[in-house]
Design an enzyme around this catalytic site. Structure first.
Site, PDB file in Angstrom:
ATOM      1  N   CYS A 158      36.343  41.292  43.092  1.00 51.71           N
ATOM      2  CA  CYS A 158      37.297  42.406  43.168  1.00 51.71           C
ATOM      3  C   CYS A 158      38.432  42.064  44.143  1.00 51.71           C
ATOM      4  O   CYS A 158      39.278  41.254  43.811  1.00 51.71           O
ATOM      5  CB  CYS A 158      36.583  43.710  43.523  1.00 51.71           C
ATOM      6  N   GLU A 217      28.402  41.919  41.933  1.00 49.48           N
ATOM      7  CA  GLU A 217      27.216  42.181  42.759  1.00 49.48           C
ATOM      8  C   GLU A 217      26.353  43.302  42.192  1.00 49.48           C
ATOM      9  O   GLU A 217      25.177  43.433  42.546  1.00 49.48           O
ATOM     10  CB  GLU A 217      27.630  42.520  44.199  1.00 49.48           C
ATOM     11  N   HIS A 231      32.901  43.917  39.527  1.00 47.21           N
ATOM     12  CA  HIS A 231      31.921  43.913  40.621  1.00 47.21           C
ATOM     13  C   HIS A 231      30.652  43.192  40.161  1.00 47.21           C
ATOM     14  O   HIS A 231      29.708  43.803  39.671  1.00 47.21           O
ATOM     15  CB  HIS A 231      31.639  45.340  41.088  1.00 47.21           C
TER      16      HIS A 231
END
Length: 258
Positions: free
Chosen positions: A113, A224, A222
């Site tokens: 990001c 993660e 994102h």
């Protein structure tokens, strides 16, 4: 053998309009530990706390997290406007030189990001402050006011990877579905930045650093989120972790030879 040490960037945040803090969401260090097999070390955006050289010597890899503040436009030669904010000049001061130094040291860098944006700016690229304002672009921001993470991080659009590019070679695919939670995006690519993936509306979603000797990839989504279960995100963190272990082994070898 000890786990590779992975720097995970934090950002400046005011708590209760009273206390300044350096914060980092839990999902990124969790993915570093559980998927990349690294020891996460949260890095404050405080340039005076440690030099770039000290950090490069300490770290075996670097993950550049998403964050509320944006890269200050002065870092890429533009004047500040309300649309560009908010900012965290301390984080800019840590990450931009650290990206270049880690890459030159042959250590892996993974931008997520804001992280993809930092990678682009570090090599002389520019950003657009509000991509949804451009003709033909979709709104890449999260649903306003939403609290349910299943909705916030839902997959919203496709990313098309460059045929034969870094992501295609690593993942074996030319497109994927990803989440989308950003206002800014890469605009003009920096000198060593290779555009590796785009959304259907043309927004840059993936990059690599040309000539890097280790993992040096950035994604606008994102990655993660659900990195343990999601095949795309897991593959990225696993590849990053493999190069971090190689960097750890090289560092250990140098110490042993000293």
């Amino acid at each position: 053998m000890s786990r590779p040490v992975i720097g995970v960037t934090a950002y400046r945040h005011m708590i209760d309009d009273t206390f300044l803090a350096q914060i980092c969401g839990e999902r990124t260090p969790e993915a570093v530990a559980a998927v990349a097999g690294g020891l996460p070390l949260i890095l404050p955006g405080m340039p005076d706390a440690a030099s770039t050289g000290e950090l490069v010597d300490l770290l075996d890899g670097l993950v550049l997290t998403g964050a509320r503040p944006n890269v200050h436009p002065e870092c890429y030669g533009e004047a500040e406007t309300e649309a560009h904010g908010p900012f965290d000049r301390g984080r800019d001061g840590v990450t931009l030189p650290l990206i270049r130094a880690m890459t030159e040291a042959g250590k892996p860098v993974f931008g997520i990001c804001r992280g993809i944006q930092e990678m682009n700016v570090a090599y002389g690229g520019t950003l657009h402050p509000e991509i949804r304002d451009l003709p033909g672009r979709m709104n890449h921001r999260m649903p306003k006011g939403e609290k349910d993470h299943g909705v916030i991080f839902a997959k919203r659009h496709r990313v098309h990877f460059r045929e034969g590019g870094a992501f295609h070679r690593l993942l074996g695919i030319t497109e994927a579905e990803t989440n989308s939670l950003h206002g800014q995006a890469v605009w003009s690519p920096g000198g060593r930045i290779v555009l590796e993936g785009h959304a259907d509306d043309g927004t840059v979603e993936a990059i690599s650093i040309d000539g890097a000797r280790a993992f040096a990839l950035g994604v606008q989504w994102h990655a993660e989120y659900d990195a343990v279960q999601d095949p795309l995100n897991r593959a990225l963190f696993e590849a990053f972790g493999a190069d971090a272990r190689a960097a750890r082994d090289a560092r250990s070898g140098r110490r042993g030879a000293a």
